[in-house]
Design a protein around this motif. Sequence first.
Motif, mmCIF file in Angstrom:
data_model
loop_
_atom_site.group_PDB
_atom_site.id
_atom_site.type_symbol
_atom_site.label_atom_id
_atom_site.label_comp_id
_atom_site.label_asym_id
_atom_site.label_seq_id
_atom_site.Cartn_x
_atom_site.Cartn_y
_atom_site.Cartn_z
ATOM 1 N N ALA A 146 0.857 -1.190 0.000
ATOM 2 C CA ALA A 146 0.000 0.000 0.000
ATOM 3 C C ALA A 146 0.896 1.245 0.000
ATOM 4 N N LYS A 147 0.363 2.355 -0.477
ATOM 5 C CA LYS A 147 1.131 3.597 -0.519
ATOM 6 C C LYS A 147 1.588 3.957 0.900
ATOM 7 N N PRO A 148 2.905 4.099 1.110
ATOM 8 C CA PRO A 148 3.399 4.357 2.464
ATOM 9 C C PRO A 148 3.189 5.800 2.917
ATOM 10 N N VAL A 149 2.735 5.936 4.159
ATOM 11 C CA VAL A 149 2.691 7.226 4.836
ATOM 12 C C VAL A 149 3.819 7.151 5.853
ATOM 13 N N TYR A 150 4.834 8.000 5.688
ATOM 14 C CA TYR A 150 6.052 7.814 6.470
ATOM 15 C C TYR A 150 6.562 9.106 7.092
ATOM 16 N N HIS A 151 7.412 8.898 8.070
ATOM 17 C CA HIS A 151 8.075 9.980 8.806
ATOM 18 C C HIS A 151 9.535 9.574 8.947
ATOM 19 N N THR A 152 10.459 10.506 8.724
ATOM 20 C CA THR A 152 11.890 10.201 8.854
ATOM 21 C C THR A 152 12.537 11.119 9.875
ATOM 22 N N PHE A 153 13.595 10.610 10.498
ATOM 23 C CA PHE A 153 14.373 11.416 11.434
ATOM 24 C C PHE A 153 15.700 10.732 11.702
ATOM 25 N N LYS A 154 16.594 11.468 12.352
ATOM 26 C CA LYS A 154 17.903 10.943 12.726
ATOM 27 C C LYS A 154 17.985 10.823 14.234
ATOM 28 N N LEU A 155 18.671 9.797 14.708
ATOM 29 C CA LEU A 155 18.962 9.618 16.132
ATOM 30 C C LEU A 155 20.474 9.565 16.315
ATOM 31 N N HIS A 156 20.920 9.922 17.509
ATOM 32 C CA HIS A 156 22.357 10.022 17.761
ATOM 33 C C HIS A 156 22.769 9.155 18.946
ATOM 34 N N SER A 157 24.057 8.838 18.978
ATOM 35 C CA SER A 157 24.681 8.062 20.070
ATOM 36 C C SER A 157 24.035 6.707 20.258
ATOM 37 N N PRO A 158 24.120 5.803 19.363
ATOM 38 C CA PRO A 158 24.863 5.817 18.102
ATOM 39 C C PRO A 158 24.064 6.484 16.976
ATOM 40 N N GLU A 159 24.789 6.835 15.925
ATOM 41 C CA GLU A 159 24.186 7.522 14.782
ATOM 42 C C GLU A 159 23.331 6.556 13.971
ATOM 43 N N ARG A 160 22.124 7.031 13.592
ATOM 44 C CA ARG A 160 21.253 6.209 12.772
ATOM 45 C C ARG A 160 20.159 7.057 12.123
ATOM 46 N N PHE A 161 19.692 6.548 10.991
ATOM 47 C CA PHE A 161 18.586 7.150 10.269
ATOM 48 C C PHE A 161 17.374 6.246 10.466
ATOM 49 N N VAL A 162 16.199 6.860 10.672
ATOM 50 C CA VAL A 162 14.991 6.093 10.966
ATOM 51 C C VAL A 162 13.887 6.469 9.977
ATOM 52 N N LEU A 163 13.215 5.434 9.474
ATOM 53 C CA LEU A 163 12.028 5.598 8.628
ATOM 54 C C LEU A 163 10.893 4.865 9.332
ATOM 55 N N ASP A 164 9.861 5.600 9.742
ATOM 56 C CA ASP A 164 8.656 5.007 10.337
ATOM 57 C C ASP A 164 7.534 5.075 9.310
ATOM 58 N N VAL A 165 6.873 3.934 9.079
ATOM 59 C CA VAL A 165 5.778 3.854 8.110
ATOM 60 C C VAL A 165 4.511 3.474 8.878
ATOM 61 N N SER A 166 3.511 4.353 8.815
ATOM 62 C CA SER A 166 2.260 4.178 9.573
ATOM 63 C C SER A 166 1.402 3.044 9.023
ATOM 64 N N HIS A 167 0.649 2.435 9.946
ATOM 65 C CA HIS A 167 -0.377 1.457 9.562
ATOM 66 C C HIS A 167 -1.441 1.420 10.655
ATOM 67 N N ALA A 168 -2.546 0.731 10.398
ATOM 68 C CA ALA A 168 -3.638 0.624 11.363
ATOM 69 C C ALA A 168 -3.121 -0.049 12.632
ATOM 70 N N ASP A 169 -3.701 0.324 13.763
ATOM 71 C CA ASP A 169 -3.287 -0.236 15.058
ATOM 72 C C ASP A 169 -3.610 -1.734 15.093
ATOM 73 N N ARG A 170 -2.588 -2.530 15.203
ATOM 74 C CA ARG A 170 -2.792 -3.981 15.258
ATOM 75 C C ARG A 170 -2.702 -4.530 16.685
ATOM 76 N N CYS A 171 -2.566 -3.624 17.649
ATOM 77 C CA CYS A 171 -2.487 -4.022 19.057
ATOM 78 C C CYS A 171 -3.803 -3.816 19.805
ATOM 79 N N ALA A 172 -4.712 -3.087 19.187
ATOM 80 C CA ALA A 172 -5.970 -2.740 19.860
ATOM 81 C C ALA A 172 -6.922 -3.917 19.925
#
Length: 172
Positions: A146-172
């Motif tokens: 499905a077409k991804p709805v995503y958010h990106t950001f960087k985290l430090h110590s250690p260095e990393r790039f993060v891509l989060d892709v949203s989906h329906a809540d599967r824990c509810a």
Amino acid sequence: MQHHPRRVAVTASLLLTTAMGAVIPASAATHTGATRQAPATPLVANARWGGHCTFDRLVIDVRGTTPSVTVKPVKELRYDPSGKPVPLSGEHFLQITLSPATAHSAAGQSVYQGPRLANIHLPQLRGLALTGDFEGVVGFGTAFHAKPVYHTFKLHSPERFVLDVSHADRCA
């Protein structure tokens, strides 16, 4: 005319030492090698993923400072520099580009320890491929049904790039 080879050699040595001292910063001259410096060009070391209640996460681990990262939707994934198609199934794809970066050492040895091609069975993220490590650019391709709805950001110590892709809540 009388030559003094030893005097000339000593004088040349002193001039060279003085000139070198003017060029090398004091911090470098006193460096003991006890601390590990970050690589001049960031090294892409790993890629990993995980599923969460409302999103799938892709993490790209970097040694050194996280470089500039671009993420863009593409119609198909291709390997760089060959241009051959990447064999990931999906209807939607994201191309992730890290630059400047490499996934290999100066000696040409791979430092990347992650998967080169992986089918993934998360709600949104269905595949990942290392699409290139060429001329200071490291590329990854991701596949989705499905077409991804995503958010990106960087985290430090250690260095990393993060891509989060949203989906329906599967824990509810």
